[in-house]
Design a protein around this motif. Structure first.
Motif, short mmCIF file in Angstrom:
data_model
loop_
_atom_site.label_atom_id
_atom_site.label_comp_id
_atom_site.label_asym_id
_atom_site.label_seq_id
_atom_site.Cartn_x
_atom_site.Cartn_y
_atom_site.Cartn_z
N UNK A 1 5.97 2.06 -7.85
CA UNK A 1 5.62 1.70 -6.48
C UNK A 1 5.31 2.97 -5.68
N UNK A 2 4.36 2.91 -4.75
CA UNK A 2 4.00 4.10 -3.96
C UNK A 2 5.02 4.35 -2.84
N UNK A 3 5.68 5.50 -2.90
CA UNK A 3 6.75 5.80 -1.95
C UNK A 3 6.49 7.14 -1.28
N UNK A 4 6.84 7.23 0.00
CA UNK A 4 6.78 8.49 0.74
C UNK A 4 8.11 8.69 1.46
N UNK A 5 8.71 9.86 1.29
CA UNK A 5 9.93 10.23 2.02
C UNK A 5 9.49 11.15 3.15
N UNK A 6 9.86 10.80 4.39
CA UNK A 6 9.37 11.53 5.56
C UNK A 6 10.54 12.12 6.36
N UNK B 1 0.83 -1.20 0.00
CA UNK B 1 0.00 0.00 0.00
C UNK B 1 0.87 1.25 0.00
N UNK B 2 1.98 1.20 0.74
CA UNK B 2 2.88 2.34 0.82
C UNK B 2 4.25 1.88 1.30
N UNK C 1 8.20 1.03 9.22
CA UNK C 1 7.05 0.30 8.68
C UNK C 1 5.81 0.51 9.54
N UNK C 2 5.99 0.48 10.87
CA UNK C 2 4.88 0.74 11.78
C UNK C 2 4.36 2.17 11.60
N UNK C 3 5.28 3.13 11.46
CA UNK C 3 4.92 4.53 11.21
C UNK C 3 4.10 4.64 9.92
N UNK C 4 4.53 3.91 8.88
CA UNK C 4 3.82 3.95 7.59
C UNK C 4 2.38 3.47 7.75
N UNK C 5 2.20 2.37 8.50
CA UNK C 5 0.86 1.80 8.68
C UNK C 5 -0.03 2.69 9.54
N UNK C 6 0.57 3.30 10.57
CA UNK C 6 -0.23 4.10 11.50
C UNK C 6 -0.53 5.50 10.98
N UNK C 7 0.46 6.14 10.35
CA UNK C 7 0.32 7.54 9.95
C UNK C 7 -0.06 7.71 8.48
#
Length: 317
Positions: free
Chosen positions: A70-75, A47-48, A102-108
């Motif tokens: 692929x869906x990518x986010x740089x934080x 998903x991300x 990975x946990x941050x990606x799923x939660x936020x």
């Protein structure tokens, strides 16, 4: 079930974690490793995928995964660190960091990051190098100013002067490169010229805003101020009311807006009026200057959104 991926990026290798599958593995940070990683993640269909901004090392990873659709986010790494502390994670290793991301990606579920085009990427790298050279130039000038009296050694002075001259020339060459990139792009050139119609906004400020704050002109004034780190946050709890303060945001943008406002206090009537009014009301000079920075950003944001150059009437309405 949707899968979220966290990648801890370093110069030599990447640590990858799958949040739902509880899987962690490592691959090399080179062309072969990136191709294998993109193929592996494409087969998973996440998903991300989230990775931290790591001073430029993340760019190749972002590029490889973006090319693979692929869906990518740089934080911001600070956001992940704060999330880890809130989750009670105090230990720190590459694998644990990947799990936390990975946990941050799923939660936020942060917004996806679009890969910058060639011009933006080139300007971003040139500006980063220019900031490094400017910092070194200031340091060398400060070192030279301490060589007084008996401490004055001609050999050291010659070394400092030679390095100062070299740094000055390098900065001038980078400025030429920046100018060339902007002039070759109709869109960048138009925005650059638009921003520089504001009294106090020079080429350095305009270029920094174009590269570091591409959202300029697309967001409302409160959101754009928050991105730049100029939105005041409340700090109240119980019966206590504390002074609001700014924090976070994009430091290069805030630094350039500060310099633009220092210059603008001599030539920009809107900023002059605001600063004088706040100081006369008893506000600290630092607070008044911060308010001017926020006002200047608001004006620039409205100008880019409307596509109209500086106007005293529009800026005061």
């Amino acid at each position: 079930m949707a899968e979220y991926v966290g990648i801890d990026v370093s110069k030599e290798h990447l640590d990858i974690a799958l949040h739902e599958a509880k899987r962690v593995w490592r691959c090399s940070h080179d062309d072969d490793g990136l191709q294998a990683l993109a193929k592996e993640l494409a087969s998973i269909g996440p998903e991300l995928i989230v990775l931290e901004a790591t001073g430029g090392f993340e760019i190749t990873v972002l590029a490889a995964l973006t090319v693979a659709r692929l869906p990518v986010a740089v934080v911001n790494p600070r956001n992940v660190r704060d999330f880890a502390k809130a989750s009670g994670r105090l230990a720190k290793t590459d694998k644990l960091d990947a799990r936390c991301i990975a946990h941050f990606a799923a939660a936020m579920q942060p917004s996806r990051t679009e890969m910058p085009d060639e011009t933006t990427l080139a300007l971003e790298q040139l500006l980063a190098r220019r900031r490094q050279l400017m910092q070194e130039l200031v340091a060398e000038k400060n070192r030279r100013s301490t060589l007084l009296g008996p401490r004055r050694t001609q050999r050291v002075l010659d070394s400092l002067d030679g390095h100062i001259d070299w740094l000055t020339k390098e900065i001038a060459d980078i400025d030429d490169d920046l100018r060339g990139h902007i002039e070759r792009s109709d869109t960048w050139r138009a925005k650059d010229q638009l921003l520089r119609t504001v009294p106090g906004v020079g080429p350095g400020t305009a270029r920094t805003l174009l590269v570091e704050l591409p959202e300029l002109g697309t967001l409302d004034r409160k959101t754009i101020a928050s991105l730049a780190g100029l939105a005041p946050f409340n700090d109240d709890s119980g019966g206590k009311e504390r002074r609001r303060s700014i924090r976070g945001g994009r430091t290069p943008v805030r630094s350039m807006l500060y310099m633009a406002c220092v210059s603008g206090l001599r030539c920009n009537p809107v900023l002059q009026s605001l600063y004088e009014r706040l100081v006369a009301a008893g506000k600290p000079a630092k607070l008044a200057l911060t308010a001017c920075m926020r006002k200047l950003l608001t004006i620039l944001n409205a100008m880019v959104k409307a596509g109209r150059p500086w106007s005293f009437t529009a800026a005061t309405s």
